[in-house]
Structure formats: C-alpha cells, structure tokens
Design a protein around this motif. Structure first.
Motif, PDB file in Angstrom:
ATOM      1  N   UNK A  73      -2.621  -6.554   6.208  1.00 36.35           N
ATOM      2  CA  UNK A  73      -2.984  -7.267   5.775  1.00 36.35           C
ATOM      3  C   UNK A  73      -2.907  -8.585   5.136  1.00 36.35           C
ATOM      4  N   UNK A  74      -1.083  -8.672   5.025  1.00 36.97           N
ATOM      5  CA  UNK A  74      -0.399  -9.684   4.629  1.00 36.97           C
ATOM      6  C   UNK A  74      -1.049 -10.495   5.934  1.00 36.97           C
ATOM      7  N   UNK A  75      -0.598  -9.998   7.318  1.00 40.31           N
ATOM      8  CA  UNK A  75      -1.042 -11.420   8.309  1.00 40.31           C
ATOM      9  C   UNK A  75      -2.600 -12.328   8.603  1.00 40.31           C
ATOM     10  N   UNK A  76      -3.227 -10.940   7.687  1.00 39.39           N
ATOM     11  CA  UNK A  76      -4.637 -10.695   7.315  1.00 39.39           C
ATOM     12  C   UNK A  76      -4.843 -12.371   6.625  1.00 39.39           C
ATOM     13  N   UNK A  77      -4.265 -12.198   5.713  1.00 42.88           N
ATOM     14  CA  UNK A  77      -4.381 -13.332   4.405  1.00 42.88           C
ATOM     15  C   UNK A  77      -3.294 -14.557   4.930  1.00 42.88           C
ATOM     16  N   UNK A  78      -2.301 -14.237   4.828  1.00 40.26           N
ATOM     17  CA  UNK A  78      -1.788 -15.295   5.506  1.00 40.26           C
ATOM     18  C   UNK A  78      -1.075 -16.304   4.675  1.00 40.26           C
ATOM     19  N   UNK A  79      -0.777 -16.507   3.188  1.00 41.93           N
ATOM     20  CA  UNK A  79      -0.390 -16.593   2.590  1.00 41.93           C
ATOM     21  C   UNK A  79       0.986 -17.258   2.501  1.00 41.93           C
ATOM     22  N   UNK A  80       0.730 -18.799   1.186  1.00 42.10           N
ATOM     23  CA  UNK A  80       2.325 -19.352   1.902  1.00 42.10           C
ATOM     24  C   UNK A  80       3.108 -18.146   1.027  1.00 42.10           C
ATOM     25  N   UNK A  81       3.311 -17.290  -0.088  1.00 45.77           N
ATOM     26  CA  UNK A  81       3.856 -16.454  -0.443  1.00 45.77           C
ATOM     27  C   UNK A  81       3.681 -15.445  -1.387  1.00 45.77           C
ATOM     28  N   UNK A  82       4.411 -14.101  -0.396  1.00 44.51           N
ATOM     29  CA  UNK A  82       3.783 -12.522  -1.423  1.00 44.51           C
ATOM     30  C   UNK A  82       4.731 -12.393  -1.835  1.00 44.51           C
ATOM     31  N   UNK A  83       3.920 -11.126  -2.684  1.00 43.37           N
ATOM     32  CA  UNK A  83       5.166 -10.158  -4.015  1.00 43.37           C
ATOM     33  C   UNK A  83       4.609  -9.668  -3.538  1.00 43.37           C
ATOM     34  N   UNK A  84       4.934  -8.498  -3.620  1.00 45.82           N
ATOM     35  CA  UNK A  84       5.906  -7.124  -3.763  1.00 45.82           C
ATOM     36  C   UNK A  84       4.748  -6.325  -4.768  1.00 45.82           C
ATOM     37  N   UNK A  85       3.415  -5.568  -4.844  1.00 44.87           N
ATOM     38  CA  UNK A  85       3.318  -4.896  -5.558  1.00 44.87           C
ATOM     39  C   UNK A  85       3.425  -3.355  -5.577  1.00 44.87           C
ATOM     40  N   UNK A  86       3.012  -2.494  -6.657  1.00 44.99           N
ATOM     41  CA  UNK A  86       2.325  -0.675  -5.606  1.00 44.99           C
ATOM     42  C   UNK A  86       4.002  -0.233  -4.900  1.00 44.99           C
ATOM     43  N   UNK A  87       4.748  -0.726  -5.856  1.00 46.97           N
ATOM     44  CA  UNK A  87       6.389  -0.483  -5.293  1.00 46.97           C
ATOM     45  C   UNK A  87       6.572   0.874  -5.870  1.00 46.97           C
ATOM     46  N   UNK A  88       6.026   1.570  -6.773  1.00 41.92           N
ATOM     47  CA  UNK A  88       6.555   2.379  -7.406  1.00 41.92           C
ATOM     48  C   UNK A  88       6.884   4.298  -7.422  1.00 41.92           C
ATOM     49  N   UNK A  89       5.736   3.791  -6.127  1.00 43.24           N
ATOM     50  CA  UNK A  89       5.668   5.196  -5.246  1.00 43.24           C
ATOM     51  C   UNK A  89       6.365   5.737  -4.251  1.00 43.24           C
ATOM     52  N   UNK A  90       7.154   4.668  -4.351  1.00 45.44           N
ATOM     53  CA  UNK A  90       8.686   4.553  -3.471  1.00 45.44           C
ATOM     54  C   UNK A  90       9.959   5.438  -3.837  1.00 45.44           C
ATOM     55  N   UNK A  91       9.872   5.314  -4.935  1.00 49.16           N
ATOM     56  CA  UNK A  91      10.766   6.116  -6.014  1.00 49.16           C
ATOM     57  C   UNK A  91      10.149   7.700  -6.465  1.00 49.16           C
ATOM     58  N   UNK A  92       9.230   7.481  -6.676  1.00 51.77           N
ATOM     59  CA  UNK A  92       7.833   8.953  -7.446  1.00 51.77           C
ATOM     60  C   UNK A  92       7.547   9.663  -6.566  1.00 51.77           C
ATOM     61  N   UNK A  93       7.805  10.883  -6.097  1.00 49.22           N
ATOM     62  CA  UNK A  93       6.915  11.920  -4.967  1.00 49.22           C
ATOM     63  C   UNK A  93       5.481  12.369  -6.582  1.00 49.22           C
ATOM     64  N   UNK A  94       5.656  12.060  -7.390  1.00 47.27           N
ATOM     65  CA  UNK A  94       3.962  12.912  -7.179  1.00 47.27           C
ATOM     66  C   UNK A  94       2.910  12.838  -7.568  1.00 47.27           C
ATOM     67  N   UNK A  95       2.517  11.411  -7.058  1.00 42.38           N
ATOM     68  CA  UNK A  95       1.561  11.144  -6.215  1.00 42.38           C
ATOM     69  C   UNK A  95       1.106  11.446  -5.346  1.00 42.38           C
ATOM     70  N   UNK A  96       1.754  11.741  -4.608  1.00 38.81           N
ATOM     71  CA  UNK A  96       1.955  12.249  -2.863  1.00 38.81           C
ATOM     72  C   UNK A  96       1.450  13.277  -3.112  1.00 38.81           C
ATOM     73  N   UNK A  97       2.531  14.411  -3.572  1.00 38.77           N
ATOM     74  CA  UNK A  97       2.335  15.939  -3.656  1.00 38.77           C
ATOM     75  C   UNK A  97       1.876  16.018  -4.056  1.00 38.77           C
ATOM     76  N   UNK A  98       0.509  15.092  -5.269  1.00 37.81           N
ATOM     77  CA  UNK A  98      -0.851  16.180  -5.632  1.00 37.81           C
ATOM     78  C   UNK A  98      -2.151  15.930  -5.144  1.00 37.81           C
ATOM     79  N   UNK A  99      -1.904  14.353  -3.831  1.00 40.12           N
ATOM     80  CA  UNK A  99      -2.963  14.217  -2.884  1.00 40.12           C
ATOM     81  C   UNK A  99      -2.596  15.232  -1.795  1.00 40.12           C
TER      82      UNK A  99
END
Length: 209
Positions: free
Chosen positions: A161-187
């Motif tokens: 996705x990042x390569x396809x858009x190729x922006x001048x700047x990129x910033x991370x979002x949707x990172x809280x699942x890296x420290x929380x298992x709840x979403x993956x466990x529920x799925x």
C-alpha cells in the motif's frame, strides 16, 4: 498543516481555520479536552475507529462541529440521536479546508465476514486517511496515514500500500493491535471450525486437559 495523533487511528488535523478530528475510537486518548473543532470525520463503524461515547463527549465540548461518516456509522449514530451527515465516495466537503471522500469498503477481514462501508478522506489536498482500506487513492498525496497492523492484514500488505501510494511522508496508524491480542483472539475464536474450543492461554495461564 499540523497533524497530531491521539493513539491508533485518531488524528487531529489543523489546516488554516479548520480543526478536524478523524476516527475517535476506543483506543484514542485525550480527545475529551479538544475544543474549537470544525468537524469530526468517521471512516467506518468499527469500535477502534468510532466510540460513540467518546464522540458524545467530544461533541459536548464542540457543539459547533459537524460529524461526517460513512453509511454504516451514520446509521448507527442517527439511531442514537447524534446529528450526522452521511458521505459517499466522490463527495467534497468544506470544513474550513477541502476534504475529498473516496474509498467505499473496508479491507476484507475474512470471506465469511461481510465487508462494511469504509470511506477515506483526503484532507486539505495533503493528508490521506484510509481508515481500514488498502485501496490507493486515485491521485498523488503528500502525507499518507498507513495502517501498520491488524488481524486482517499482513505487514507485506502495508508495504505494498505504501509503495503504491508513494507519498512524500508516511505516518503509522492502527498500531495498538500490536500490543493487544483481543482483536486477533476474537476473530480466531469466532471463525474457528465447529467443534473446536478456543482457549485463551497467555503468559502465566495453565491448561489442564
């Protein structure tokens, strides 16, 4: 333009006279103290992007702010009595700065789970917030908010996705699942085959079988 993050996918964008809050979900912190907002933008109805209780507190402090949301979120908010304007791909908003709406659907979580509406926002012609969509925008963007982790995506998808858009700047979002298992466990527990018992066994847990 100034961009401030309030954890996960919640961003405050200040651009000229505009102060736009995007996706105040359950992981967002500090949004209750915000004032002078011109608009709140919601990409989709998942709770990590839309927390109706938090939104209610934000709007209590910012009665002048207009809420814009995808069809799914708009229906949910309307039922609870929140004034909201539904937006669709192709719409252009004036919230003190120009906002172009694109996207349409959330990334596929699993074939057994119906996709939900998910709009993307290009704010001030510069910042592109995709919510949980990995469909590149139709035009070049300067700043891209990149989902970095989710049970429905692999890191390679974020890279593509990042390569396809190729922006001048990129910033991370949707990172809280890296420290929380709840979403993956529920799925995994929800989609486990019939007859399989899902057992949460984390550090310190003991399972007797």
């Amino acid at each position: 333009m100034q961009i401030r993050k309030f954890r996960h996918s919640c961003l405050l964008v200040s651009d000229g006279d505009a102060r736009v809050l995007i996706d105040p979900g359950i992981f967002a912190t500090g949004v209750d103290a915000l004032t002078d907002l011109t608009a709140v933008l919601i990409t989709h109805a998942h709770q990590d992007h839309l927390d109706p209780q938090a939104l209610g507190r934000v709007l209590a402090a910012n009665p002048q702010a207009t809420v814009y949301a995808d069809g799914g979120s708009a229906a949910q908010l309307s039922e609870s009595g929140t004034a909201v304007t539904e937006v669709r791909p192709g719409d252009v908003l004036d919230v003190g700065t120009r906002v172009q709406v694109s996207g349409g659907e959330h990334a596929v979580i699993h074939a057994d789970i119906p996709t939900v509406p998910n709009v993307c926002y290009l704010v001030g012609g510069r910042l592109y917030h995709p919510g949980d969509s990995l469909v590149p925008p139709a035009e070049p963007v300067e700043v891209l908010a990149v989902p970095v982790a989710a049970p429905w995506m692999a890191a390679k998808e974020g890279v593509d996705f990042l390569r396809a858009v190729a922006p001048a700047r990129a910033l991370p979002i949707h990172e809280q699942v890296l420290s929380s298992t709840a979403m993956a466990y529920r799925l995994l527990s929800t989609l486990a085959p019939q007859g399989t018992q899902w057992v949460d066994i984390d550090d310190g847990s003991v399972l007797d079988i």
